[in-house]
Design a protein around this motif. Structure first.
Motif, short mmCIF file in Angstrom:
data_model
loop_
_atom_site.label_atom_id
_atom_site.label_comp_id
_atom_site.label_asym_id
_atom_site.label_seq_id
_atom_site.Cartn_x
_atom_site.Cartn_y
_atom_site.Cartn_z
N SER A 69 0.85 -1.18 0.00
CA SER A 69 0.00 0.00 0.00
C SER A 69 0.89 1.23 0.00
O SER A 69 1.34 1.69 1.04
CB SER A 69 -0.93 -0.01 1.23
OG SER A 69 -1.81 1.08 1.20
N HIS A 71 2.26 5.00 -0.09
CA HIS A 71 1.81 6.28 0.44
C HIS A 71 2.41 7.41 -0.38
O HIS A 71 3.54 7.32 -0.86
CB HIS A 71 2.23 6.43 1.90
CG HIS A 71 1.44 5.58 2.85
ND1 HIS A 71 1.57 4.20 2.88
CD2 HIS A 71 0.51 5.89 3.79
CE1 HIS A 71 0.75 3.71 3.80
NE2 HIS A 71 0.10 4.71 4.36
N GLU A 86 7.23 6.52 0.39
CA GLU A 86 8.08 5.36 0.64
C GLU A 86 9.52 5.64 0.20
O GLU A 86 10.48 5.22 0.85
CB GLU A 86 7.53 4.12 -0.08
CG GLU A 86 6.09 3.78 0.27
CD GLU A 86 5.89 3.57 1.76
OE1 GLU A 86 6.78 2.99 2.40
OE2 GLU A 86 4.84 4.01 2.29
N ARG A 375 -2.83 7.15 0.97
CA ARG A 375 -2.33 5.87 0.48
C ARG A 375 -3.17 5.40 -0.69
O ARG A 375 -4.35 5.76 -0.81
CB ARG A 375 -2.27 4.82 1.57
CG ARG A 375 -3.59 4.40 2.18
CD ARG A 375 -3.31 3.56 3.42
NE ARG A 375 -4.52 3.09 4.05
CZ ARG A 375 -5.04 1.88 3.90
NH1 ARG A 375 -4.45 1.03 3.08
NH2 ARG A 375 -6.14 1.52 4.52
#
Length: 392
Positions: A69, A71, A86, A375
């Motif tokens: 997931s 972000h 990330e 996200r």
């Protein structure tokens, strides 16, 4: 060959439901960008990926760490620019050099333009929740937008209020799990009349309702942070110091205030590791201290998690607090808004011990809306695409 086709069709019929369950389980573990491409594989996959149960399953897997997931950090809305959160978290000190490693993570998004609303470039980020970003456009409209799927929805206009030079708005956006509903809060405060009014929009009902006769407080922040089913703002005490005011989205009312680590002024609340954080700048020092409330609502759980100084970067500035605002915390650093000079910057303090810094990107206009971290999810702002359907 014909016989073989008949056997395959019979096997698919006998185990069709099982096959679909396996496919759904596999797809639910993939990132959103892959799923957006896979919608074109066939009609059944497209229908599955758009199904509310699958959307909730994918969201649940992302929350539990089963599904990747990603972000993103929106730091500008005209045009919408994002940083790969990330990529920021994984940056090392030697990545910076001339800043190229930081710049690669900047992406421009396509902002949905609607003919039904004016858009002269004034956009305010209200907040984000489950992949949906709430944006106010030119004080005329409020929009819910999923930047990853590009789905958007313009909300009905909120009730009109009489503005004055002594009034201001505050906002919030979050999810009420009890009713499976997304809610937008637009508050109106008049500090001369000492009154606060709240307008609450329910995505399920598609309408606004008004709550009045609320005890007045002087809010420091306008953007409410969503955590633990409630929105949170900082406010000033009449006798000095700060407190956190929370608004419960299920009960649709303000709850008792949340205590801070000690009696003093605090600033710039943010969320880190699903915990509420605040900034302290002790008098007589040039340090920034970020405190985290590890157990929600428990004053004793406040812990200082980050401490840093900007003397090396801005030795000729005395009031650092006026020029720098932390917007997110990294494993060994902090992302700040730097308001020194003619243009604003996003700056990464990459090594807290060595105090290494690097401007990430220059911004030509004011960042009044703060920043929004979202996200990537499949959640749609269209109320017709999600129905109550619990996912284990």
């Amino acid at each position: 060959m014909g016989h073989g086709d008949a056997v395959l069709r019979r096997v698919h019929t006998d185990f069709g439901d099982y096959e679909e369950d396996v496919i759904a389980e596999i797809l639910a573990r993939l990132p959103v960008k892959s799923l957006m491409r896979f919608r074109c594989v066939c009609k059944s996959w497209r229908a599955l990926i758009c199904e509310s149960y699958f959307v909730k399953k994918h969201l649940s897997y992302g929350e539990r760490g089963i599904t990747e997931s990603a972000h993103r950090l929106i730091f500008m809305l005209d045009p919408p620019l994002v940083l790969d959160y990330e990529a920021l978290k994984s940056m090392k000190d030697d990545d910076y050099g001339d800043g190229a490693a930081a710049q690669f993570a900047v992406t421009q998004l396509d902002f949905p333009v609607r003919k039904s609303i004016p858009d002269y470039g004034y956009r305010v980020g209200v907040g984000s929740c489950n992949g949906l970003v709430c944006v106010q456009v030119d004080l005329e409209a409020i929009m819910l937008w999923n930047p990853c799927t590009r789905d958007s929805k313009v909300l009905p206009k909120p009730p009109q209020v009489i503005n004055s030079e002594f009034s201001y708005y505050f906002y919030g956006f979050g999810y009420d799990s009890a009713s499976d509903d997304y809610k937008v809060i637009r508050g109106f405060a008049d500090y001369l009349a000492k009154k606060i009014m709240i307008h609450i929009f329910s995505l399920k009902t598609g309408s606004w309702r008004t709550v009045e006769d609320i005890d007045y407080v002087t809010l420091i922040t306008q953007q409410g942070l969503f955590l633990n089913g409630a929105l949170h703002w900082l406010y000033n005490l009449p006798e000095g110091g700060s407190r956190i005011l929370s608004f419960d989205l299920e009960a649709e009312k303000f709850q008792k205030t949340i205590p801070l680590p000690y009696d003093d002024w605090f600033y710039d609340p943010l969320i880190y590791k699903n915990c509420l954080c605040v900034l302290a700048c002790p008098a007589g020092t040039n340090t920034f201290n970020i405190w985290m409330m590890k157990e929600y609502g428990d004053k004793e759980s406040w812990t200082e998690v980050v401490q840093f100084s900007l003397e090396k970067y801005a030795a000729h500035y005395h009031d650092f607090r006026s020029y720098f605002t932390p917007v997110c915390i990294l494993e060994n650093g902090v992302v700040l808004i730097d308001e020194m000079g003619e243009c604003e910057h996003l700056m990464v303090l990459s090594n807290l011990k060595e105090k290494e810094y690097k401007h990430v990107v220059e911004v030509a206009e004011n960042l009044e809306f703060r920043t929004v971290i979202y996200r990537e999810t499949l959640v749609s702002p269209d109320v017709h695409t999600y129905k109550t359907n619990n996912v284990s």
